[in-house]
Design a protein around this motif. Structure first.
Motif, PDB file in Angstrom:
ATOM      1  N   TYR A  16       5.528   7.509  -3.718  1.00 60.99           N
ATOM      2  CA  TYR A  16       4.723   9.215  -3.894  1.00 60.99           C
ATOM      3  C   TYR A  16       6.159   9.635  -2.843  1.00 60.99           C
ATOM      4  CZ  TYR A  16       0.076   8.918  -5.984  1.00 60.99           C
ATOM      5  OH  TYR A  16      -0.616   8.608  -6.149  1.00 60.99           O
ATOM      6  N   ALA A  17       6.724  10.711  -2.926  1.00 62.81           N
ATOM      7  CA  ALA A  17       7.490  10.965  -1.716  1.00 62.81           C
ATOM      8  C   ALA A  17       7.076  11.238  -0.217  1.00 62.81           C
ATOM      9  CB  ALA A  17       7.880  12.824  -2.926  1.00 62.81           C
ATOM     10  N   ASP A  18       5.531  11.877  -0.127  1.00 67.57           N
ATOM     11  CA  ASP A  18       5.438  12.630   0.583  1.00 67.57           C
ATOM     12  C   ASP A  18       5.050  11.259   1.393  1.00 67.57           C
ATOM     13  OD1 ASP A  18       2.920  12.387   0.069  1.00 67.57           O
ATOM     14  OD2 ASP A  18       1.615  13.411   0.124  1.00 67.57           O
ATOM     15  N   HIS A  19       4.725  10.335   0.665  1.00 66.63           N
ATOM     16  CA  HIS A  19       4.507   8.919   2.098  1.00 66.63           C
ATOM     17  C   HIS A  19       5.489   8.328   2.318  1.00 66.63           C
ATOM     18  CE1 HIS A  19       2.790   5.103   2.959  1.00 66.63           C
ATOM     19  NE2 HIS A  19       3.178   4.078   1.742  1.00 66.63           N
ATOM     20  N   ALA A  20       6.707   8.196   0.984  1.00 66.20           N
ATOM     21  CA  ALA A  20       7.798   7.138   1.304  1.00 66.20           C
ATOM     22  C   ALA A  20       8.460   8.268   2.507  1.00 66.20           C
ATOM     23  CB  ALA A  20       8.753   7.262   0.056  1.00 66.20           C
ATOM     24  N   ARG A  21       8.172   9.841   2.913  1.00 64.38           N
ATOM     25  CA  ARG A  21       8.803  10.348   4.194  1.00 64.38           C
ATOM     26  C   ARG A  21       8.276   9.856   5.333  1.00 64.38           C
ATOM     27  NH1 ARG A  21       8.762  14.481   0.126  1.00 64.38           N
ATOM     28  NH2 ARG A  21      10.758  15.037  -0.786  1.00 64.38           N
ATOM     29  N   GLU A  22       7.070  10.082   5.064  1.00 64.92           N
ATOM     30  CA  GLU A  22       6.361   9.286   6.553  1.00 64.92           C
ATOM     31  C   GLU A  22       6.340   8.017   7.099  1.00 64.92           C
ATOM     32  OE1 GLU A  22       1.925  10.034   6.329  1.00 64.92           O
ATOM     33  OE2 GLU A  22       1.861   8.407   4.772  1.00 64.92           O
ATOM     34  N   MET A  23       6.855   7.160   5.966  1.00 59.97           N
ATOM     35  CA  MET A  23       7.519   5.930   6.506  1.00 59.97           C
ATOM     36  C   MET A  23       8.385   5.744   6.682  1.00 59.97           C
ATOM     37  SD  MET A  23       4.652   4.431   6.397  1.00 59.97           S
ATOM     38  CE  MET A  23       4.912   2.714   6.773  1.00 59.97           C
ATOM     39  N   GLY A  24       9.896   6.967   7.313  1.00 62.36           N
ATOM     40  CA  GLY A  24      10.970   6.736   7.217  1.00 62.36           C
ATOM     41  C   GLY A  24      12.004   7.039   6.373  1.00 62.36           C
ATOM     42  N   GLY A  25      11.729   6.796   4.862  1.00 62.35           N
ATOM     43  CA  GLY A  25      11.944   6.410   3.660  1.00 62.35           C
ATOM     44  C   GLY A  25      13.114   7.973   2.949  1.00 62.35           C
ATOM     45  N   ASP A  26      13.746   7.742   2.419  1.00 66.10           N
ATOM     46  CA  ASP A  26      14.261   9.303   1.319  1.00 66.10           C
ATOM     47  C   ASP A  26      13.465   9.072  -0.226  1.00 66.10           C
ATOM     48  OD1 ASP A  26      15.573  11.049   0.026  1.00 66.10           O
ATOM     49  OD2 ASP A  26      17.145  11.293   1.828  1.00 66.10           O
TER      50      ASP A  26
END
Length: 227
Positions: A33-43
């Motif tokens: 999920y894009a939003d979870h990737a972002r919250e874990m510091g990913g792109d």
């Protein structure tokens, strides 16, 4: 076959069926999920989802009382759609992939977040962060014959009644058919395999005494107390 000691086959409940689903392997998708990737510091525009595993006997019922695991001060919840395979294969085409699905369930991919952070920092495997005892919460599996293949449905999780995660499975970067097809290029999938398909944003800490509830519309629900 004559075994030197008895071995218990891990199984899961099937909704509306007295029979049990035998669990062979558990695969999990990271950053789907894009939003979870972002919250874990990913792109999510640069980092496609990837796969990791849990042992089959990590499964615990979605109504069980769960003991807080050892060796962590930061246990996290991750609510997920789970795919239960009734057929297998290698190099499965995306257009054929859904035929392999027996049913769907609600899962909680419990994570020792502090151990995971240490593993990431040291470029080490995640096994002890993800694959510990009772780390794969699972609701009863709802057969495809009953509900079909969901493409959109609310997915949510609360802790002590406070909403933590609230999204839709339509927001997965890779939908179920693509996940199965891609995973089958790495390993030959088999009946009894489970796939945890990733989590939306809002993951967070679980403490002793917490009641964690979650669900996916049309699929099922979980409710576990941690002690």
């Amino acid at each position: 076959m004559d075994l030197i000691f008895p071995v218990t086959q891990p199984t899961a409940e099937i909704a509306g069926d007295a029979r049990r689903f035998p669990i062979r392997r558990i695969f999990c998708v990271g950053k789907n999920y894009a939003d979870h990737a972002r919250e874990m510091g990913g792109d999510p525009t640069r980092e496609p989802p990837f796969f990791f595993s849990k042992p089959a006997d990590a499964v615990v019922a979605g109504t069980a009382e769960i003991a807080m695991p050892s060796r962590t001060a930061n246990l996290h919840h991750e609510i997920e759609l789970v795919v239960a395979l009734g057929q297998g294969g290698a190099d499965i085409a995306p257009e054929d992939a859904l035929a392999a699905v027996f049913g769907y369930a609600v899962g909680n991919d419990l994570t020792r977040r502090d151990l995971q952070a240490d593993a990431k920092a040291g470029a080490r495997p995640w096994d002890m962060a993800k694959g510990f005892d009772h780390s794969a919460v699972l609701s009863p599996i709802r057969p495809v014959a009953e509900n079909g293949h969901p493409s959109t449905a609310r997915i949510w999780l609360s802790v002590n009644g406070a909403m933590r995660q609230d999204g839709d499975i339509a927001d997965m970067i890779w939908p179920v058919a693509d996940i199965i097809a891609e995973l089958s290029t790495y390993v030959e999938l088999q009946p009894g395999d489970l796939i945890y398909t990733g989590t939306p944003s809002g993951v967070g800490r679980i403490s002793a005494g917490d009641v964690v509830e979650g669900g996916i519309d049309g699929i099922g629900a979980i409710a576990n107390r941690f002690v």
